[in-house]
Design a protein around this motif. Structure first.
Motif, mmCIF file in Angstrom:
data_model
loop_
_atom_site.group_PDB
_atom_site.id
_atom_site.type_symbol
_atom_site.label_atom_id
_atom_site.label_comp_id
_atom_site.label_asym_id
_atom_site.label_seq_id
_atom_site.Cartn_x
_atom_site.Cartn_y
_atom_site.Cartn_z
ATOM 1 N N PRO A 1 39.928 141.246 85.098
ATOM 2 C CA PRO A 1 39.233 140.943 86.178
ATOM 3 C C PRO A 1 40.228 140.123 87.059
ATOM 4 N N MET A 2 39.593 139.986 88.490
ATOM 5 C CA MET A 2 40.291 139.221 89.461
ATOM 6 C C MET A 2 40.715 137.856 89.034
ATOM 7 N N HIS A 3 41.821 137.309 89.247
ATOM 8 C CA HIS A 3 42.288 136.058 88.757
ATOM 9 C C HIS A 3 43.594 135.841 89.670
ATOM 10 N N SER A 4 44.035 134.683 89.585
ATOM 11 C CA SER A 4 45.310 134.189 90.233
ATOM 12 C C SER A 4 45.943 133.308 89.346
ATOM 13 N N HIS A 5 47.382 132.974 89.637
ATOM 14 C CA HIS A 5 48.184 132.160 88.945
ATOM 15 C C HIS A 5 49.258 131.656 89.854
ATOM 16 N N PRO A 6 50.126 130.612 89.329
ATOM 17 C CA PRO A 6 50.961 130.075 90.432
ATOM 18 C C PRO A 6 52.313 130.807 90.343
ATOM 19 N N HIS A 7 52.422 131.686 89.849
ATOM 20 C CA HIS A 7 53.591 132.799 89.563
ATOM 21 C C HIS A 7 53.772 133.905 90.463
ATOM 22 N N GLU A 8 54.953 134.148 91.031
ATOM 23 C CA GLU A 8 55.203 135.487 91.768
ATOM 24 C C GLU A 8 55.184 136.598 90.822
ATOM 25 N N VAL B 1 55.976 140.292 75.336
ATOM 26 C CA VAL B 1 57.080 139.597 76.048
ATOM 27 C C VAL B 1 58.403 140.189 75.707
ATOM 28 N N LEU B 2 58.991 140.365 76.836
ATOM 29 C CA LEU B 2 60.485 141.157 76.441
ATOM 30 C C LEU B 2 61.399 139.929 76.978
ATOM 31 N N SER B 3 62.433 140.240 77.679
ATOM 32 C CA SER B 3 63.536 139.317 77.907
ATOM 33 C C SER B 3 62.894 138.221 78.789
ATOM 34 N N TYR B 4 63.552 137.023 78.856
ATOM 35 C CA TYR B 4 63.466 135.853 79.803
ATOM 36 C C TYR B 4 64.259 134.896 79.621
ATOM 37 N N GLY B 5 64.398 133.928 80.620
ATOM 38 C CA GLY B 5 65.226 132.840 80.783
ATOM 39 C C GLY B 5 64.345 131.694 81.433
ATOM 40 N N PRO B 6 65.140 130.854 81.885
ATOM 41 C CA PRO B 6 64.427 129.585 82.274
ATOM 42 C C PRO B 6 63.507 129.887 83.439
ATOM 43 N N GLY B 7 63.867 130.884 84.206
ATOM 44 C CA GLY B 7 62.826 130.899 85.312
ATOM 45 C C GLY B 7 62.440 132.400 85.614
ATOM 46 N N LEU B 8 62.691 133.320 84.893
ATOM 47 C CA LEU B 8 62.119 134.752 84.944
ATOM 48 C C LEU B 8 61.974 135.420 83.770
ATOM 49 N N ASP C 1 55.647 143.924 84.022
ATOM 50 C CA ASP C 1 55.745 143.005 85.170
ATOM 51 C C ASP C 1 56.711 141.948 84.927
ATOM 52 N N ALA C 2 57.230 141.494 85.926
ATOM 53 C CA ALA C 2 58.326 140.494 85.951
ATOM 54 C C ALA C 2 57.488 139.219 86.771
ATOM 55 N N PHE C 3 57.635 138.118 86.268
ATOM 56 C CA PHE C 3 57.016 136.697 86.489
ATOM 57 C C PHE C 3 58.046 135.896 86.966
ATOM 58 N N THR C 4 57.848 135.164 87.861
ATOM 59 C CA THR C 4 58.742 133.750 88.001
ATOM 60 C C THR C 4 57.752 132.759 88.837
ATOM 61 N N PRO C 5 57.955 131.481 88.117
ATOM 62 C CA PRO C 5 58.587 131.253 87.022
ATOM 63 C C PRO C 5 58.075 131.725 85.817
ATOM 64 N N VAL C 6 58.455 131.363 84.513
ATOM 65 C CA VAL C 6 58.070 131.954 83.140
ATOM 66 C C VAL C 6 56.963 131.721 83.078
#
Length: 110
Positions: free
Chosen positions: A44-51, A23-30, A99-104
């Motif tokens: 394997p194939m998976h999904s999550h609520p994050h962009e 885990v590198l840098s992160y804030g409240p939403g990214l 990878d960048a994820f939002t929300p965290v």
């Protein structure tokens, strides 16, 4: 919150598939996360609520995503995964991706 990070100084977490996750840098939403993979690792194939947006720093992988089939991506390639979309990767050679994820991804902070 982590304002500054050096990937080489971050302690990796080994994922169930055998990748190293930092885990590198992160804030409240990214959040920015580096993954290091050995050839043959399969997430394997998976999904999550994050962009999710990814960038292949080095190496090569095959990305499979619902509605888009399977695509080979090498260094300099990138991808976007919408929330709730099934996706997975097969690593073809030693690979580093960011990878960048939002929300965290709170599950990556525990």
């Amino acid at each position: 919150m982590k304002i500054l990070a050096e990937a080489a100084q971050e302690t990796p977490v080994v994922t169930p598939e055998g990748a190293e996750r930092r885990v590198l840098s992160y804030g409240p939403g990214l959040m920015l996360v580096e993954f290091t993979f050995k050839p043959g690792i399969v997430a394997p194939m998976h999904s999550h609520p994050h962009e999710q947006v990814g960038y292949i720093v080095s190496g090569a992988l095959e990305l499979t995503m619902d509605g888009h089939g399977t695509t080979r991506l090498g260094a300099g390639g990138s991808y976007y995964v919408p929330p709730g979309t099934m996706h997975g990767v097969t690593i073809l050679e030693p690979t580093v991706l960011v990878d960048a994820f939002t929300p965290v991804r709170d599950d990556f902070l525990g």
